[in-house]
Design a protein around this motif. Structure first.
Motif, PDB file in Angstrom:
ATOM      1  N   VAL A 101       0.865  -1.173   0.000  1.00  0.00           N
ATOM      2  CA  VAL A 101       0.000   0.000   0.000  1.00  0.00           C
ATOM      3  C   VAL A 101       0.908   1.230   0.000  1.00  0.00           C
ATOM      4  N   VAL A 102       0.736   2.098  -1.017  1.00  0.00           N
ATOM      5  CA  VAL A 102       1.661   3.222  -1.191  1.00  0.00           C
ATOM      6  C   VAL A 102       0.880   4.502  -1.473  1.00  0.00           C
ATOM      7  N   GLY A 103       1.092   5.513  -0.650  1.00  0.00           N
ATOM      8  CA  GLY A 103       0.413   6.787  -0.817  1.00  0.00           C
ATOM      9  C   GLY A 103       1.005   7.633  -1.922  1.00  0.00           C
ATOM     10  N   PRO A 104       0.328   8.711  -2.327  1.00  0.00           N
ATOM     11  CA  PRO A 104       0.724   9.502  -3.496  1.00  0.00           C
ATOM     12  C   PRO A 104       2.049  10.246  -3.357  1.00  0.00           C
ATOM     13  N   ASP A 105       2.564  10.404  -2.127  1.00  0.00           N
ATOM     14  CA  ASP A 105       3.852  11.072  -1.956  1.00  0.00           C
ATOM     15  C   ASP A 105       4.990  10.100  -1.696  1.00  0.00           C
ATOM     16  N   ALA A 106       4.726   8.804  -1.808  1.00  0.00           N
ATOM     17  CA  ALA A 106       5.730   7.803  -1.424  1.00  0.00           C
ATOM     18  C   ALA A 106       6.171   6.908  -2.576  1.00  0.00           C
ATOM     19  N   TYR A 107       5.949   7.337  -3.795  1.00  0.00           N
ATOM     20  CA  TYR A 107       6.251   6.465  -4.929  1.00  0.00           C
ATOM     21  C   TYR A 107       7.748   6.200  -5.097  1.00  0.00           C
ATOM     22  N   ARG A 108       8.589   7.106  -4.628  1.00  0.00           N
ATOM     23  CA  ARG A 108      10.040   6.860  -4.730  1.00  0.00           C
ATOM     24  C   ARG A 108      10.463   5.638  -3.917  1.00  0.00           C
ATOM     25  N   SER A 109       9.662   5.292  -2.909  1.00  0.00           N
ATOM     26  CA  SER A 109      10.021   4.154  -2.048  1.00  0.00           C
ATOM     27  C   SER A 109       9.575   2.812  -2.624  1.00  0.00           C
ATOM     28  N   LEU A 110       8.930   2.820  -3.786  1.00  0.00           N
ATOM     29  CA  LEU A 110       8.418   1.569  -4.361  1.00  0.00           C
ATOM     30  C   LEU A 110       9.486   0.483  -4.521  1.00  0.00           C
ATOM     31  N   PRO A 111      10.695   0.794  -5.004  1.00  0.00           N
ATOM     32  CA  PRO A 111      11.697  -0.288  -5.125  1.00  0.00           C
ATOM     33  C   PRO A 111      12.003  -0.969  -3.794  1.00  0.00           C
ATOM     34  N   GLN A 112      12.148  -0.175  -2.723  1.00  0.00           N
ATOM     35  CA  GLN A 112      12.439  -0.763  -1.416  1.00  0.00           C
ATOM     36  C   GLN A 112      11.241  -1.570  -0.902  1.00  0.00           C
ATOM     37  N   LEU A 113      10.044  -1.048  -1.112  1.00  0.00           N
ATOM     38  CA  LEU A 113       8.842  -1.759  -0.672  1.00  0.00           C
ATOM     39  C   LEU A 113       8.682  -3.081  -1.418  1.00  0.00           C
ATOM     40  N   LEU A 114       9.000  -3.077  -2.690  1.00  0.00           N
ATOM     41  CA  LEU A 114       8.898  -4.315  -3.469  1.00  0.00           C
ATOM     42  C   LEU A 114       9.934  -5.336  -3.019  1.00  0.00           C
ATOM     43  N   ASP A 115      11.094  -4.851  -2.580  1.00  0.00           N
ATOM     44  CA  ASP A 115      12.085  -5.774  -2.013  1.00  0.00           C
ATOM     45  C   ASP A 115      11.519  -6.447  -0.762  1.00  0.00           C
ATOM     46  N   GLU A 116      10.811  -5.672   0.080  1.00  0.00           N
ATOM     47  CA  GLU A 116      10.198  -6.242   1.275  1.00  0.00           C
ATOM     48  C   GLU A 116       9.149  -7.287   0.894  1.00  0.00           C
ATOM     49  N   VAL A 117       8.346  -6.945  -0.104  1.00  0.00           N
ATOM     50  CA  VAL A 117       7.309  -7.881  -0.563  1.00  0.00           C
ATOM     51  C   VAL A 117       7.943  -9.171  -1.073  1.00  0.00           C
ATOM     52  N   GLY A 118       9.107  -9.038  -1.705  1.00  0.00           N
ATOM     53  CA  GLY A 118       9.794 -10.205  -2.238  1.00  0.00           C
ATOM     54  C   GLY A 118      10.255 -11.177  -1.180  1.00  0.00           C
ATOM     55  N   THR A 119      10.360 -10.708   0.060  1.00  0.00           N
ATOM     56  CA  THR A 119      10.754 -11.596   1.166  1.00  0.00           C
ATOM     57  C   THR A 119       9.549 -12.189   1.880  1.00  0.00           C
ATOM     58  N   GLY A 120       8.360 -11.943   1.328  1.00  0.00           N
ATOM     59  CA  GLY A 120       7.152 -12.512   1.915  1.00  0.00           C
ATOM     60  C   GLY A 120       6.422 -11.591   2.861  1.00  0.00           C
ATOM     61  N   GLN A 121       6.924 -10.367   3.028  1.00  0.00           N
ATOM     62  CA  GLN A 121       6.259  -9.413   3.907  1.00  0.00           C
ATOM     63  C   GLN A 121       5.237  -8.591   3.117  1.00  0.00           C
ATOM     64  N   ARG A 122       4.378  -7.893   3.845  1.00  0.00           N
ATOM     65  CA  ARG A 122       3.493  -6.909   3.245  1.00  0.00           C
ATOM     66  C   ARG A 122       4.062  -5.540   3.594  1.00  0.00           C
ATOM     67  N   ALA A 123       4.032  -4.620   2.652  1.00  0.00           N
ATOM     68  CA  ALA A 123       4.737  -3.348   2.824  1.00  0.00           C
ATOM     69  C   ALA A 123       3.785  -2.174   2.694  1.00  0.00           C
ATOM     70  N   VAL A 124       4.087  -1.079   3.424  1.00  0.00           N
ATOM     71  CA  VAL A 124       3.233   0.099   3.384  1.00  0.00           C
ATOM     72  C   VAL A 124       4.066   1.358   3.588  1.00  0.00           C
ATOM     73  N   ASN A 125       3.746   2.406   2.829  1.00  0.00           N
ATOM     74  CA  ASN A 125       4.300   3.747   3.042  1.00  0.00           C
ATOM     75  C   ASN A 125       3.268   4.745   2.540  1.00  0.00           C
ATOM     76  N   VAL A 126       2.631   5.434   3.450  1.00  0.00           N
ATOM     77  CA  VAL A 126       1.615   6.419   3.079  1.00  0.00           C
ATOM     78  C   VAL A 126       1.941   7.792   3.660  1.00  0.00           C
ATOM     79  N   LEU A 127       3.209   8.020   3.971  1.00  0.00           N
ATOM     80  CA  LEU A 127       3.603   9.310   4.527  1.00  0.00           C
ATOM     81  C   LEU A 127       3.397  10.420   3.502  1.00  0.00           C
ATOM     82  N   LEU A 128       2.806  11.524   3.946  1.00  0.00           N
ATOM     83  CA  LEU A 128       2.629  12.683   3.084  1.00  0.00           C
ATOM     84  C   LEU A 128       3.833  13.601   3.213  1.00  0.00           C
TER      85      LEU A 128
END
Length: 511
Positions: A101-128
């Motif tokens: 789950v990624v908020g509109p100001d956090a798209y730069r963090s998508l690569p790191q979040l996808l790395d987390e997802v790749g390890t079986g975790q669920r990832a979130v960044n919705v910081l404005l």
């Protein structure tokens, strides 16, 4: 082996533009955009929270992802945008199919979040953010017709309208460096695009001031105006407002048609209208949401203007640009709206004579001022009846406005093949009306052909034998990107029909 991403956008044009930024960020990580969810390794739904119906549609689509995951165990699903920020906990707890789950100001963090997802975790960044504009990211144009494109000039909103959730999902207002905007538009011209729409939640409040110690550019491509439009270089540390920005883009990209959305009546200045009237490549179309024709309702909505102010803005538009088209947004059944308030909306619609309108029933949105302090007390059946009356009134207005164009000659930018028949093409005039024309014309005269052909990549044979002495063309075929003169022959409430009569000059700067 490249990874495949499918991005599905809901809601406003801002979301479409954001999806193109996301595609660019992911492209650097080896992701290739594909045309369907079935092809993808990663599906991202870029969501909208403006209305309850929009959220319901996305929820249904999320449920459909279960079927895809059943057939592809490696598939990852992410929720982006306004719903991601507003409903992050619900999405992670209730929708097991969602991986990130990624908020509109956090798209730069998508690569790191996808790395987390790749390890079986669920990832979130919705910081404005108070600063993020994605200004230097070159978007990947998704589902592009190669003719029109969006360029985001600002993010967030400070207006706090009582009914609107945007300030809570997209954060505070911040404007992008005008130089980066001009450079993106110049890049679009180089790629062959013919029209750009400058986007912001409230473009009229755009204002960029260089940080202390940073000199403003004197590049002719980035010039603007102070009290009135001018082509003089801007001074160091000068602020750039929306009228300045419009002029910068118009001057830098004279072959590019320019539109913008959305305006706010309380912030629209005559300075903007002067610039629009001055430059031929700025389209004569303004989307000016009124929301209600009642001053009492507008006050409850916290819109910052009343009925008289709004009509004054309409009068100013007509004064500077008599041929300018105007569209609007209208909400039926806002908190406490009476029958008299509703009638005032219908009366205002008749007085303005909108070309087009987006019309909705009021739906309460969590966190908003209205949800916290006002009762949603208009019965649903009353909202529906009032909305129907508003829609019926607008159909008459649209039909009248479109009929007034019959017999006129309009400059039309061809965008693609008509959905109804491959024998016809569609485009838009400066007023943003859809114009349907035959794909093949028996005869099409040439107007100023050297200028008209400048920048066109096709050879002369593709236009049926273009010459430089204003001869006629025999059976030319129209293509997306063609700019032509069209005589309007008939109209409906939704579109115009016409016959091409000449190739057009590219829009020129007016003296």
């Amino acid at each position: 082996m490249s990874k495949k991403v499918y991005i599905e956008s809901y809601g406003c044009q801002m979301n479409v533009s954001d999806s193109e930024v996301v595609a660019s960020i992911l492209a650097k990580e080896g992701y290739v955009a594909v045309g369907s969810a079935e092809e993808a390794d990663l599906v991202l739904l870029n969501t909208c929270s403006v209305r309850e119906k929009a959220e319901y549609t996305v929820m249904q689509r999320i449920n459909e992802m279960n079927r895809l995951k059943a057939g592809n165990k490696q598939l990852k699903v992410g929720i982006l945008g306004c719903m991601a920020e507003r409903m992050k906990e619900n999405l992670l707890v209730e929708k097991k199919v969602v991986d990130l789950v990624v908020g509109p100001d956090a798209y730069r963090s998508l690569p790191q979040l996808l790395d987390e997802v790749g390890t079986g975790q669920r990832a979130v960044n919705v910081l404005l953010s108070r600063e993020e504009t994605y200004g230097e990211i070159v978007p990947v144009r998704l589902n592009s017709n190669g003719v029109t494109a969006f360029v985001t000039i600002m993010r967030g909103c400070d207006n706090m309208c009582a009914f609107c959730v945007v300030p809570f999902t997209r954060g505070r207002e911040r404007s992008r460096d005008p130089h980066s905007i001009v450079q993106e538009c110049l890049a679009l011209v180089a790629e062959g695009y013919k029209e750009v729409t400058l986007l912001g939640q409230n473009v009229d409040s755009y204002k960029y001031t260089p940080r202390v110690g940073t000199a403003a550019t004197t590049d002719p491509a980035v010039r603007g105006s102070q009290d009135a439009p001018t082509s003089e270089p801007r001074t160091a540390n000068a602020s750039t407002d929306f009228a300045d920005l419009l002029e910068m883009v118009a001057m830098s990209c004279p072959s590019l048609r320019i539109r913008y959305s959305t305006s706010h009546p309380k912030d629209m200045t005559d300075k903007v209208l002067v610039v629009m009237a001055k430059y031929g490549n700025i389209c004569k179309y303004i989307h000016l949401p009124v929301q209600s024709g009642s001053s009492a309702v507008l006050k409850k909505m916290n819109r910052g203007y009343d009925r008289e102010w709004y009509l004054g803005r309409i009068a100013a538009i007509r004064r500077y640009m008599p041929d300018c088209a105007i569209s609007t947004d209208i909400i039926a059944g806002f908190c406490g709206e009476t029958g008299e308030d509703h009638q005032q909306t219908l009366d205002l619609m008749a007085e303005v004579g909108y070309d087009m309108a987006f019309m909705f029933k009021y739906s309460e949105r969590p966190k908003t001022l209205a949800a916290r302090k006002l009762a949603d007390d208009v019965p649903e059946e009353v909202k529906s009846r009032r909305l129907t009356e508003i829609i019926d009134a607008q159909k008459l207005n649209s039909a009248k406005r479109m009929a007034s164009y019959v017999g006129q000659v309009h400059e039309v930018l061809i965008e693609g093949v008509s959905k109804r028949s491959a024998e016809f093409m569609y485009g838009r005039n400066t007023q943003n009306s859809v114009v349907i024309v035959p794909r093949f014309s028996e005869q099409l005269s040439v107007v100023g052909c050297p200028a008209a052909m400048k920048g066109d990549g096709r050879d002369e044979s593709s236009r049926g034998g273009l010459t430089t002495n204003n001869q006629q063309l025999t059976t030319p075929e129209l293509h997306p990107g063609d700019l032509i003169q069209v005589r309007i022959t008939s109209a409906t409430a939704g579109s115009l029909q016409g016959e091409p009569i000449a190739w057009a000059h590219q829009p020129e700067l007016q003296a």
